[in-house]
Design an enzyme around this catalytic site. Structure first.
Site, PDB file in Angstrom:
ATOM      1  CB  SER A 226      -0.927  -0.008   1.215  1.00 20.59           C
ATOM      2  OG  SER A 226      -0.183  -0.109   2.396  1.00 20.59           O
TER       3      SER A 226
ATOM      4  N   GLY B 133      -0.468   4.311   0.412  1.00 23.27           N
ATOM      5  CA  GLY B 133      -1.347   5.353   0.943  1.00 23.27           C
ATOM      6  C   GLY B 133      -2.207   5.953  -0.148  1.00 23.27           C
TER       7      GLY B 133
ATOM      8  N   GLY C  27      -6.380   1.048   5.351  1.00 19.37           N
ATOM      9  CA  GLY C  27      -5.536  -0.142   5.323  1.00 19.37           C
ATOM     10  C   GLY C  27      -6.321  -1.398   5.678  1.00 19.37           C
ATOM     11  CG  ASP C  28      -7.656  -1.981   9.580  1.00 24.60           C
ATOM     12  OD1 ASP C  28      -6.529  -2.521   9.481  1.00 24.60           O
ATOM     13  OD2 ASP C  28      -7.977  -1.277  10.559  1.00 24.60           O
TER      14      ASP C  28
END
Lengths: 316, 316
Positions: free
Chosen positions: B225, B227, B256-257
């Site tokens: 990731s 962001g 993120g989750d």
């Protein structure tokens, strides 16, 4: 038995961090959680010094259950009325001896819950010799809640001590508690605000004069805490001042609760004035050094007590 | 069924205040408490989108009981192993859109408690098609805890996704999870630190190269990731990049989750690459706008999903 009433108890959480910084993330090094609220702290001190005490008030939610568990574990007898709303937490973040506080708003109490408490209290008060009414009122309670509870106690010839602020204090004072314990700042603020309605303006001694107004408003005795400077106590036409030992610094909230605990013990035991005032100052000094409220250092108390005495003041 | 593992869950408490100021006392205007920890957040999202999910991990104390009650109330199935230590809280103080965080240290887990969890997990994993291993390890667990759990899952032909950081992540990657999901910063930090032991230094594309190192270290697929920039995904010799829609800003932890939840769903349903990557970006964008983690805005997801596609990258 001394019954302490805490209508807005709390779970006091203390976090230790390296250095607090707004808008950053902090790793908490150390966490301490303990039951709080002024009446709960007074009860913990009374229990620690061996006085028979019972804690009552309004308590709700998971945090409330935790507060109850911790008081049980400490051996402090409790008889709360359960409410729907969640008990508030206070979070104090300590870095390098300085404190940053976050106070949750606390629950809103329904009229039915307050009604249940008034009934429960009426049953408990018959078992008590002294009732301590301490701290703020949660949202939803009538402003004269303490006045109601003081009148119920008086009807059963049970003595009362009131330690609160704002309207709850002043409406309570009108119900004639045996001792009112405002702090000097509260008193100055109120008397300035109501200067136009006070019929006898303060005369003479700067500290005794304002305290006397509290007697005129209804309290049978008044003890005004001046923080590190000590106490002023008045009952009837007698007045005393007690200087604090120079060592009093630290936890002001803890010192105030220890002062009330000493006064409650004296009222319970029938100790004649002015000894309760000197005892209250010694207890405050012995509590001020503790990092959390509700704890008194017995060694400090025993060391200081013989050197503290009340000085009579001129009546005004 | 998707089994999410949270070895260090939390109660996430959010306070709203007017303006934060170090060494002052603040009245909290608004309090929100909700179950947290990455695996718990992933499970809440999966439950919300209708996927069969079961939450497991280590949970203790009064705060732990509260977390369990809240998950029960939300209808999320749980099967935690109870431990002695108190579940950690995170307190986030929000003023004018900025956040100040206080993270409690969390419990210390005993070897016996970890042993009980490993047994409990071995029983649950047989019921699962996918296991999600997310978040930090509490004190007391072996650094290779995730590696142990990944090997157990593999022995039962259950697929695994690993989303952690530091040693827990890198030791876990060596156990060959089906997907590893490090963030770009974690990757840059680790690869710089181990530059001397990486036999094939990165060549070519700046983002794909470092991700490929994760495959070499053991992961069967890797999703990195970046962001707000989006994701890079690699599996075997194929590589893709998915740009984020410009709208992704806000709650990075929640995003993120949500990304992990999307990957878990794809693994569960057998969705072929690279569709899971585009779905993960849409889910992240739909979660980033929520003030708290573990929540996805379905309307945003449905609106964005058709416009997001993965772009194949040159193999390096």
């Amino acid at each position: 038995m001394i019954l302490t009433v805490t209508l807005n108890p709390a779970l006091d959480v203390t976090y230790t961090v390296d250095a607090i910084s707004a808008h950053a993330t902090h790793r908490v090094r150390h966490v301490v959680s303990q039951p709080g609220g002024k009446g709960v702290n007074v009860a913990r001190i009374l229990h620690a010094v061996g006085e028979p005490v019972l804690v009552t008030g309004l308590l709700g939610g998971v945090t409330g259950a935790f507060v109850m568990t911790q008081l049980d574990a400490a051996g402090v007898p409790v008889s709360f009325v359960r409410i729907q709303g969640e008990c508030r937490r206070t979070v104090t973040v300590v870095d390098a001896g300085e404190a940053t506080g976050f106070w949750e708003p606390g629950p809103t109490v329904t009229p039915a819950e307050w009604g249940r408490f008034v009934e429960h209290y009426a049953a408990l008060v018959r078992l008590a010799r002294v009732v301590v009414l301490s701290g703020s009122l949660p949202t939803g309670l009538p402003a004269d809640a303490y006045a109601v509870l003081i009148r119920t106690a008086a009807a059963h010839r049970v003595r009362t001590i009131l330690d609160s602020s704002g309207e709850a204090l002043w409406l309570g004072i009108a119900a004639r508690p045996d001792i009112a314990k405002p702090d000097a700042e509260e008193l100055a603020e109120r008397l300035a605000a109501t200067a136009t309605v006070v019929s006898h303006p303060c005369i003479g001694d700067d500290d005794v004069g304002p305290a006397r107004q509290v007697l005129r408003l209804g309290a049978r005795a008044v003890v005004v805490s001046h923080g590190r400077r000590g106490l002023v106590g008045l009952t009837g036409d007698q007045a005393w001042r007690v200087a604090a030992p120079e060592a009093i610094t630290g936890n002001a909230a803890g010192a105030g609760d220890a002062c009330v605990a000493a006064l409650a013990r004296a009222l319970h035991d029938g100790t004649p004035w002015p000894a309760p005032l000197a005892d209250a100052v010694a207890m405050s000094a012995a509590a001020a050094g503790a990092p959390v409220a509700g704890v008194v250092d017995q060694d400090t108390y025993c060391r200081l007590r013989p050197y503290i005495a009340a000085t009579a003041q001129a009546a005004t």
